[in-house]
Design a protein around this motif. Structure first.
Motif, short mmCIF file in Angstrom:
data_model
loop_
_atom_site.label_atom_id
_atom_site.label_comp_id
_atom_site.label_asym_id
_atom_site.label_seq_id
_atom_site.Cartn_x
_atom_site.Cartn_y
_atom_site.Cartn_z
N VAL A 41 0.87 -1.17 0.00
CA VAL A 41 0.00 0.00 0.00
C VAL A 41 0.91 1.22 0.00
O VAL A 41 1.61 1.49 0.98
N SER A 59 -7.59 0.70 3.44
CA SER A 59 -6.84 -0.36 2.77
C SER A 59 -6.75 -1.64 3.61
O SER A 59 -6.22 -2.64 3.14
N TYR A 125 -3.19 4.91 -4.38
CA TYR A 125 -4.29 5.81 -4.05
C TYR A 125 -4.28 7.05 -4.95
O TYR A 125 -3.24 7.63 -5.24
N GLY A 135 -8.57 3.73 -3.73
CA GLY A 135 -7.48 2.77 -3.89
C GLY A 135 -7.64 1.95 -5.15
O GLY A 135 -8.67 1.30 -5.35
#
Length: 268
Positions: A41, A59, A125, A135
């Motif tokens: 992420v 996330s 993102y 996302g």
């Protein structure tokens, strides 16, 4: 080693955030997560606590690897604040300065999983200019294939020396630069951040052949070169984009640097 250490703390499929400026440890964790079958992420290092907290919660991140500081921010303090305010559930929070110690203490020799190319590998993102950031879930095949095509379209090859100033949290950094150069066997020169003077010094010292700059960066490079000329004979190609690139800037860059300037256009 990094992938095995990650498997001792997390499990394949877990979402792990990396929140830091550009540094070598960022890339090591990126590869480690991919080999361990986990999902990276990417988080903008300029985020404040409420923005970070939103991304961690949205996330479903299980861990955070963070820088020590970024533009005066105490990043660990902001992680703690974000978790407290957003109720995120993290199994581990690790400063990238301590990555070596993390790997040394957690590498228990775990077997790496078999990773399917269609499995998710990254969540990127959006900027969130019209609402909360969204996302985008990317898989291994898409990022490796896309990075290879990008490199080939730019006519880069194994002799390329790429001065990569794009932020790693963006696909231009961790996909186009990191994975793209790996795909073609090129050299990646990764400074911590953009600085016109040091960037020109690096082009001269490392015999850089390719680099990237948005228009404001190109203007700064032109001014810095005018103040203190460097030998930029090895530089062949400059890639630009992200906004309108004025034709006068294109002309000046090509004439003063003796390069071909490529303007990229894309749509998410």
């Amino acid at each position: 080693c990094c992938a095995r250490a990650l498997l001792n703390v997390f499990k394949p499929g877990d979402h792990i955030a990396v929140w830091a400026g550009n540094n070598p440890e960022w890339v090591i964790v990126q590869y480690g997560l991919a080999l361990a079958g986990m999902v990276l992420v990417t988080v903008n290092p300029a985020y404040r606590a409420h923005e970070l907290g939103y991304v961690l919660r949205q996330s479903r991140a299980r861990g955070v690897f963070h820088g020590r500081g970024y533009r005066g921010l105490d990043m660990r303090a902001l992680v703690d604040e974000a978790v407290r305010d957003e109720g995120s559930q993290l199994a581990a929070v690790v400063c990238l300065d301590e990555l070596h110690a993390f790997v040394a203490s957690n590498d228990k020799g775990a077997a790496l999983p078999t990773v399917n190319p269609r499995q998710p590998c990254m969540i990127q993102y959006t900027s969130g200019t019209t609402g909360q950031p969204k996302g985008a879930l990317l898989n291994h095949y898409s990022v490796t294939n896309n990075s290879r095509i990008m490199a080939l379209v730019k006519a880069l090859d194994g002799s390329t020396i790429n001065l990569a100033v794009a932020p790693l949290f963006h696909t231009a950094g961790c996909v186009g630069n990191v994975l793209g150069m790996a795909q073609i066997g090129a050299t990646l020169v990764q400074p911590a951040a953009f600085d016109a003077e040091s960037m020109l010094d690096l082009i001269e010292q490392e015999r850089v052949t390719y680099t990237f700059g948005v228009p404001t960066m190109l203007i700064a490079l032109l001014a810095a070169q005018a103040r203190k000329p460097r030998n930029l004979a090895t530089l062949k190609t400059v890639f630009s984009g992200a906004t309108i690139v004025p034709m006068e800037v294109v002309r000046q860059v090509e004439e003063q640097f003796g390069v071909t300037l490529i303007i990229g256009y894309g749509q998410t």
